[in-house]
Design a protein around this motif. Sequence first.
Motif, short mmCIF file in Angstrom:
data_model
loop_
_atom_site.label_atom_id
_atom_site.label_comp_id
_atom_site.label_asym_id
_atom_site.label_seq_id
_atom_site.Cartn_x
_atom_site.Cartn_y
_atom_site.Cartn_z
N GLY A 113 0.79 -1.23 0.00
CA GLY A 113 0.00 0.00 0.00
C GLY A 113 0.82 1.27 0.00
N GLY A 114 0.41 2.19 0.85
CA GLY A 114 1.01 3.53 0.86
C GLY A 114 2.43 3.61 1.37
N GLY A 115 2.80 2.66 2.22
CA GLY A 115 4.20 2.59 2.64
C GLY A 115 4.60 3.51 3.77
N THR A 116 3.71 3.78 4.73
CA THR A 116 4.10 4.64 5.85
C THR A 116 5.15 3.95 6.73
OG1 THR A 116 2.16 3.88 7.10
CG2 THR A 116 1.95 5.98 5.90
N ASN A 117 5.01 2.66 6.94
CA ASN A 117 6.03 1.93 7.72
C ASN A 117 7.34 1.86 6.95
OD1 ASN A 117 4.86 1.25 10.26
ND2 ASN A 117 3.51 -0.18 9.21
N LEU A 118 7.26 1.72 5.63
CA LEU A 118 8.47 1.77 4.80
C LEU A 118 9.16 3.11 4.98
CD1 LEU A 118 10.42 0.93 2.50
CD2 LEU A 118 8.70 1.81 0.89
N GLN A 119 8.39 4.20 4.98
CA GLN A 119 8.98 5.53 5.15
C GLN A 119 9.69 5.64 6.50
OE1 GLN A 119 8.88 7.97 2.58
NE2 GLN A 119 10.58 8.66 3.87
N ALA A 120 9.08 5.05 7.53
CA ALA A 120 9.72 5.06 8.85
C ALA A 120 11.06 4.34 8.81
CB ALA A 120 8.79 4.41 9.88
N LEU A 121 11.14 3.25 8.03
CA LEU A 121 12.39 2.51 7.89
C LEU A 121 13.43 3.32 7.11
CD1 LEU A 121 10.92 -1.02 7.09
CD2 LEU A 121 12.11 -0.35 9.19
N ILE A 122 12.98 3.96 6.03
CA ILE A 122 13.88 4.79 5.22
C ILE A 122 14.44 5.94 6.07
CG2 ILE A 122 13.97 6.42 3.27
CD1 ILE A 122 11.87 4.58 1.87
N ASP A 123 13.55 6.59 6.82
CA ASP A 123 13.98 7.71 7.69
C ASP A 123 14.95 7.22 8.76
OD1 ASP A 123 12.31 9.31 6.19
OD2 ASP A 123 10.72 9.41 7.69
N ALA A 124 14.68 6.03 9.31
CA ALA A 124 15.54 5.48 10.36
C ALA A 124 16.92 5.11 9.81
CB ALA A 124 14.89 4.25 10.99
N GLN A 125 16.95 4.69 8.56
CA GLN A 125 18.23 4.39 7.91
C GLN A 125 19.02 5.68 7.71
OE1 GLN A 125 18.52 1.17 4.77
NE2 GLN A 125 18.91 2.94 3.49
N LYS A 126 18.33 6.73 7.27
CA LYS A 126 19.00 8.03 7.05
C LYS A 126 19.53 8.62 8.35
CE LYS A 126 16.55 9.59 2.90
NZ LYS A 126 15.41 10.38 2.42
N SER A 127 18.77 8.46 9.43
CA SER A 127 19.14 9.07 10.71
C SER A 127 20.14 8.23 11.50
CB SER A 127 17.90 9.31 11.57
OG SER A 127 17.35 8.08 12.00
N ALA B 167 3.97 3.20 -1.97
CA ALA B 167 5.20 2.70 -1.36
C ALA B 167 6.32 2.57 -2.39
CB ALA B 167 4.94 1.34 -0.71
N LEU B 168 5.98 2.21 -3.61
CA LEU B 168 6.98 2.09 -4.68
C LEU B 168 7.60 3.45 -4.99
CD1 LEU B 168 5.02 -0.38 -6.97
CD2 LEU B 168 7.06 -0.93 -5.61
N THR B 169 6.76 4.50 -4.98
CA THR B 169 7.25 5.86 -5.20
C THR B 169 8.18 6.28 -4.07
OG1 THR B 169 5.18 6.39 -6.33
CG2 THR B 169 6.51 8.25 -5.60
N ARG B 170 7.81 5.92 -2.83
CA ARG B 170 8.68 6.24 -1.69
C ARG B 170 10.06 5.61 -1.87
NH1 ARG B 170 5.65 8.15 2.86
NH2 ARG B 170 3.43 7.64 2.77
N ALA B 171 10.08 4.36 -2.32
CA ALA B 171 11.35 3.66 -2.55
C ALA B 171 12.16 4.37 -3.63
CB ALA B 171 11.08 2.21 -2.95
N GLU B 172 11.52 4.67 -4.74
CA GLU B 172 12.21 5.34 -5.85
C GLU B 172 12.75 6.70 -5.42
OE1 GLU B 172 9.12 5.22 -8.75
OE2 GLU B 172 9.46 3.11 -9.23
N ASN B 173 11.96 7.45 -4.65
CA ASN B 173 12.39 8.76 -4.15
C ASN B 173 13.63 8.66 -3.27
OD1 ASN B 173 10.29 9.99 -5.50
ND2 ASN B 173 8.99 10.22 -3.70
N ALA B 174 13.78 7.50 -2.60
CA ALA B 174 14.93 7.29 -1.72
C ALA B 174 16.08 6.60 -2.44
CB ALA B 174 14.50 6.46 -0.51
N GLY B 175 15.92 6.37 -3.74
CA GLY B 175 16.97 5.73 -4.52
C GLY B 175 17.10 4.24 -4.26
N ILE B 176 16.00 3.61 -3.85
CA ILE B 176 15.99 2.18 -3.54
C ILE B 176 15.29 1.42 -4.67
CG2 ILE B 176 15.18 0.42 -1.90
CD1 ILE B 176 15.23 2.69 0.24
N ASP B 177 15.82 0.29 -5.04
CA ASP B 177 15.21 -0.57 -6.05
C ASP B 177 13.75 -0.85 -5.70
OD1 ASP B 177 15.43 -2.88 -8.20
OD2 ASP B 177 14.61 -3.80 -6.38
#
Length: 199
Positions: A10-24, A44-54
Amino acid sequence: MLNIGVLVSGGGTNLQALIDAQKSGIIHSGRIVTVVSNKPGVYALTRAENAGIDAHVITKKECGSSDAFDAALCAYLQKMQVDVVVLAGFLAILGDSFLLVYKDRILNVHPSLIPSFCGDGFYGLKVHRAALDYGVKVTGATVHFVNEITDGGKIILQKAVDVLEEDTPETLQKRVMEEAEWKILPEAVELVCSGKVHV
């Protein structure tokens, strides 16, 4: 450093939390190398692409069966050299063959304090509606290892959230995400990747 694969639907809010935690630097013993969705076009796929993740899509429909889906998913994650799999709002049941390959290396976040309001049929707003219907005063979220029993694997972390008198399933869902899920999922991923927690 371990390679992390995140499965989404879905929307990937938990994915975003993981991406943010990796950055921090909260997650520093692993890195997200791929995000795989079983539904095309989800945010969620857009969130991954925005973070440069496959970002990759594998659907049961294109695979033709659950077994073929599991095999395709497993093959792709192995191709990406994934060590740890994180289910972040992944609304598909993984079969025994997949669970065997990634035994004790799959994490899931569930929006209740397991063993309450979990198991088959308990996902999304249904969990929060059940908590409100039952009248509990405290709910929360749980990160656990995944096994063949729905929400039945060993618990890694839990965090409690108060239920307010005026809560609706929607307001409770939002608060559980913000106060519990987005905090304990990255923490649990780091614990597993660092080897501090294992089955």
